[in-house]
Scaffold this active site. Structure first.
Site, PDB file in Angstrom:
ATOM      1  N   CYS A  78      32.000 -27.596 -10.037  1.00 15.78           N
ATOM      2  CA  CYS A  78      32.109 -26.780 -11.251  1.00 15.78           C
ATOM      3  C   CYS A  78      32.913 -27.538 -12.287  1.00 15.78           C
ATOM      4  CB  CYS A  78      32.843 -25.472 -10.963  1.00 15.78           C
ATOM      5  SG  CYS A  78      31.911 -24.346  -9.956  1.00 15.78           S
ATOM      6  N   GLU A  91      26.441 -30.286  -9.035  1.00 14.54           N
ATOM      7  CA  GLU A  91      25.822 -29.203  -8.271  1.00 14.54           C
ATOM      8  C   GLU A  91      24.979 -28.345  -9.220  1.00 14.54           C
ATOM      9  OE1 GLU A  91      28.565 -27.250  -5.456  1.00 14.54           O
ATOM     10  OE2 GLU A  91      27.451 -25.409  -5.858  1.00 14.54           O
TER      11      GLU A  91
HETATM   12  N1  ACO Z   1      26.772 -25.722 -28.915  1.00 17.32           N
HETATM   13  C1  ACO Z   1      26.004 -26.832 -28.979  1.00 17.32           C
HETATM   14  N2  ACO Z   1      26.229 -27.942 -28.218  1.00 17.32           N
HETATM   15  C2  ACO Z   1      27.273 -27.899 -27.375  1.00 17.32           C
HETATM   16  C3  ACO Z   1      28.127 -26.775 -27.262  1.00 17.32           C
HETATM   17  C4  ACO Z   1      27.848 -25.648 -28.085  1.00 17.32           C
HETATM   18  N3  ACO Z   1      28.612 -24.540 -28.046  1.00 17.32           N
HETATM   19  N4  ACO Z   1      29.098 -27.055 -26.359  1.00 17.32           N
HETATM   20  C5  ACO Z   1      28.855 -28.305 -25.905  1.00 17.32           C
HETATM   21  N5  ACO Z   1      27.735 -28.814 -26.518  1.00 17.32           N
HETATM   22  C6  ACO Z   1      27.084 -30.097 -26.281  1.00 17.32           C
HETATM   23  C7  ACO Z   1      27.188 -31.021 -27.456  1.00 17.32           C
HETATM   24  O1  ACO Z   1      26.146 -31.967 -27.386  1.00 17.32           O
HETATM   25  C8  ACO Z   1      28.494 -31.681 -27.181  1.00 17.32           C
HETATM   26  O2  ACO Z   1      28.603 -32.920 -27.804  1.00 17.32           O
HETATM   27  P1  ACO Z   1      28.979 -33.021 -29.378  1.00 17.32           P
HETATM   28  O3  ACO Z   1      30.172 -32.158 -29.619  1.00 17.32           O
HETATM   29  O4  ACO Z   1      29.233 -34.478 -29.557  1.00 17.32           O
HETATM   30  O5  ACO Z   1      27.745 -32.563 -30.088  1.00 17.32           O
HETATM   31  C9  ACO Z   1      28.434 -31.874 -25.688  1.00 17.32           C
HETATM   32  O6  ACO Z   1      27.742 -30.740 -25.193  1.00 17.32           O
HETATM   33  C10 ACO Z   1      29.743 -31.943 -24.935  1.00 17.32           C
HETATM   34  O7  ACO Z   1      30.804 -31.691 -25.754  1.00 17.32           O
HETATM   35  P2  ACO Z   1      32.282 -31.825 -25.215  1.00 17.32           P
HETATM   36  O8  ACO Z   1      33.216 -31.509 -26.355  1.00 17.32           O
HETATM   37  O9  ACO Z   1      32.499 -33.115 -24.521  1.00 17.32           O
HETATM   38  O10 ACO Z   1      32.293 -30.714 -24.099  1.00 17.32           O
HETATM   39  P3  ACO Z   1      33.260 -29.475 -23.934  1.00 17.32           P
HETATM   40  O11 ACO Z   1      34.675 -29.922 -23.788  1.00 17.32           O
HETATM   41  O12 ACO Z   1      32.981 -28.446 -24.946  1.00 17.32           O
HETATM   42  O13 ACO Z   1      32.810 -28.984 -22.474  1.00 17.32           O
HETATM   43  C11 ACO Z   1      31.525 -27.678 -21.004  1.00 17.32           C
HETATM   44  C12 ACO Z   1      31.489 -28.760 -22.103  1.00 17.32           C
HETATM   45  C13 ACO Z   1      32.432 -28.118 -19.873  1.00 17.32           C
HETATM   46  C14 ACO Z   1      30.122 -27.473 -20.445  1.00 17.32           C
HETATM   47  C15 ACO Z   1      32.061 -26.386 -21.684  1.00 17.32           C
HETATM   48  O14 ACO Z   1      31.124 -25.915 -22.604  1.00 17.32           O
HETATM   49  C16 ACO Z   1      32.386 -25.263 -20.728  1.00 17.32           C
HETATM   50  O15 ACO Z   1      33.419 -25.275 -20.072  1.00 17.32           O
HETATM   51  N6  ACO Z   1      31.498 -24.247 -20.649  1.00 17.32           N
HETATM   52  C17 ACO Z   1      31.726 -23.085 -19.807  1.00 17.32           C
HETATM   53  C18 ACO Z   1      31.587 -23.412 -18.346  1.00 17.32           C
HETATM   54  C19 ACO Z   1      30.264 -24.092 -18.037  1.00 17.32           C
HETATM   55  O16 ACO Z   1      29.212 -23.666 -18.468  1.00 17.32           O
HETATM   56  N7  ACO Z   1      30.352 -25.178 -17.253  1.00 17.32           N
HETATM   57  C20 ACO Z   1      29.196 -25.925 -16.788  1.00 17.32           C
HETATM   58  C21 ACO Z   1      28.585 -25.211 -15.627  1.00 17.32           C
HETATM   59  S1  ACO Z   1      27.491 -26.228 -14.697  1.00 17.32           S
HETATM   60  C22 ACO Z   1      28.466 -26.858 -13.441  1.00 17.32           C
HETATM   61  O17 ACO Z   1      29.592 -26.479 -13.325  1.00 17.32           O
HETATM   62  C23 ACO Z   1      27.920 -27.893 -12.527  1.00 17.32           C
END
Ligand code: ACO
Ligand code: ZN
Length: 437
Positions: A303, A337
């Site tokens: 996760c 995962e």
């Molecule tokens: N809208 C559009 N694109 C997005 C968004 C959004 N809200 N959030 C992330 N992205 C995309 C973009 O391409 C972004 O890159 P950019 O800012 O250069 O355009 C890229 O993803 C990653 O951006 P980061 O800033 O590096 O990522 P962030 O720190 O926001 O973390 C994460 C991404 C971990 C998925 C976060 O959104 C999160 O914690 N979400 C909730 C939990 C979740 O869904 N986790 C993944 C589950 S799957 C698993 O655990 C295996």
């Protein structure tokens, strides 16, 4: 990459939704056919629908002041009100579940009420999102002859988690709105807000309890080993077996932002990599990822979470890159995962695209998927799907061939966005996990 926040344009929702119950033309009053009578009929018809059944599909006014299709997930009576005075917990069918919320009757357009959907149990069960690991766990605990119990307990889980329980949390300097249900112990059932100690992640019902706790708690960073430090950024490795309570607290916290289920009782099997921004007050958690100590499916990440106040700043990409650096040190390929969430998929797609296309841009001559996999620790399947999605793979003479026109690569790289924070591998002091006897 495009934004995945709900679209706010006028085309969204209201124009495409067709009301199933139009009621036909309202009968005119015998004498005059006056509009007042028409209104009465309409009013009566609406009143007869109330309270709306769980499962009803209707249009609902959202925060953008536009109407969007929703499904009623739950309803509750408003205290001290009339028989039909309910509020409704709705799921916006076009949006992610994190936007589910309680709404008042005034927000619903009763003219658009669709038929009541009575979903079959089987549909619900199969629609449950489970990771393979979780499925395996369920299989392992499966007792022969009790198949129906499994289905029943899954249904119970679905029923139990459909409504968000905790609305906000306080963590360090931030008050954060939560996204999903998390199975906190039952004594927290009546809490709308929880107060977390940002260091040991213990949670409390009241602010005063937290203040008292903070005077006693001597932790200033996650328990475990600091395995990476670069500027103000530090990564701590926490062994779930050695720090069970911390691991469980972290899972409760993370589940508030992760839709798919996580296992809470077996934190022993996991390592937690907690990323912190450090200052003179301590190391403040920004996000984390968990990793199984042993994965048969070559998962290198279970996760991943960036806490909402820190999202879209590149920490997610940093965490993903970090997970692959650990795989490289282990001499293994890895993959996250499944299932990936919408945001997880976007982040991974972006990461894979950048890493692979950077190599292809610099590389002279032929390169195979196996070579790319060896260089990056990205599993071959993920490389193939990434390149296929970008239409960089052709099938020639029974073989997959990477076709990388520099101009096309540049276009894709630009679309993949910024690279995020880099992992400086020279600052990583780590040896792969070994079971201690
Ligand atoms: N809208 C559009 N694109 C997005 C968004 C959004 N809200 N959030 C992330 N992205 C995309 C973009 O391409 C972004 O890159 P950019 O800012 O250069 O355009 C890229 O993803 C990653 O951006 P980061 O800033 O590096 O990522 P962030 O720190 O926001 O973390 C994460 C991404 C971990 C998925 C976060 O959104 C999160 O914690 N979400 C909730 C939990 C979740 O869904 N986790 C993944 C589950 S799957 C698993 O655990 C295996
Ligand atoms: Zn504490």
């Amino acid at each position: 990459m495009g934004s995945i926040e709900p679209p706010t344009n006028a085309e969204n929702g209201s124009l495409t939704f067709t009301a199933a119950v139009t009621g036909g033309a309202a009968p005119l009053s015998e004498s005059t056919g006056a509009p007042a009578a028409e209104n009465d009929v309409a009013k009566k018809r609406k009143a007869s629908m109330l309270p709306l059944e769980v499962g009803t599909r209707v249009l609902c006014r959202w925060r953008d002041n536009k109407y969007h299709p929703v499904k009623v997930i739950e309803r509750r009576k408003l205290p001290g009100s009339g028989a039909n005075d309910y509020e409704y917990y709705v799921h916006y069918t076009e949006f992610n579940r994190r936007l589910d919320e309680w709404v008042k009757l005034e927000q619903l357009d009763l003219d658009s009420v669709e038929t009541v959907v009575d979903e079959k149990v089987e549909d619900k069960v199969t629609s449950l999102k489970m990771t393979r690991h979780q499925k395996r766990k369920i299989d392992e605990t499966h007792v022969e002859g009790h198949e129906e119990l499994d289905a029943a307990s899954l249904r119970e889980h679905e029923e139990f988690t459909k409504v968000k329980n905790i609305a906000t949390i306080e963590l360090g300097r931030y008050e954060i709105e939560t996204w999903y249900f998390s199975p906190f112990p039952t004594e927290y059932n009546d809490c709308v807000k929880l107060y977390f100690c940002e260091f040991c992640l213990n949670f409390m019902k009241r602010k005063e309890q937290l203040q008292r706790h903070m005077r006693k708690c001597d932790l200033k960073h996650p328990p475990g080993d600091e395995i990476y430090r670069c500027g103000t950024l530090s990564m701590f490795e926490v062994d779930g077996k050695k720090n069970k309570v911390y691991g469980q607290n972290l899972c409760y916290l993370a589940k508030l932002f992760l839709d798919h289920k996580t296992l809470y009782y077996d934190v022993d099997l996991f390592l937690f990599y907690v990323l912190c921004e450090c200052d003179d007050r301590g190391c403040h958690m920004v996000g984390y990822f968990s990793k199984e100590k042993h994965s048969e499916e070559s998962y290198n990440l279970a996760c991943i979470l960036t806490l909402p106040p820190y999202q879209r700043k590149g920490y997610g990409k940093f965490l993903i890159a970090f997970s692959y650096e650990l795989s490289k040190k282990e001499g293994k390929v890895g993959t996250p995962e499944r299932p990936l969430s919408d945001l997880g998929l976007l982040s991974y797609r972006g990461y894979w695209t950048r890493v692979l296309l950077d190599i292809l841009k610099k590389h002279k001559g032929n390169i195979s998927i196996k070579e790319l996999s060896d260089m990056t620790a990205i599993k071959a399947e993920d490389i193939l799907t990434t390149l296929q999605t970008l239409e960089l793979i052709q099938y020639r003479k029974g073989q997959h061939v990477i076709c990388a026109d520099p101009k096309v690569l540049d276009r894709h790289l630009k679309a993949a966005g910024r690279g995020g924070l880099d992992v400086d591998v020279s600052k990583l002091i780590w040896t792969p996990y070994k079971e201690q006897s």
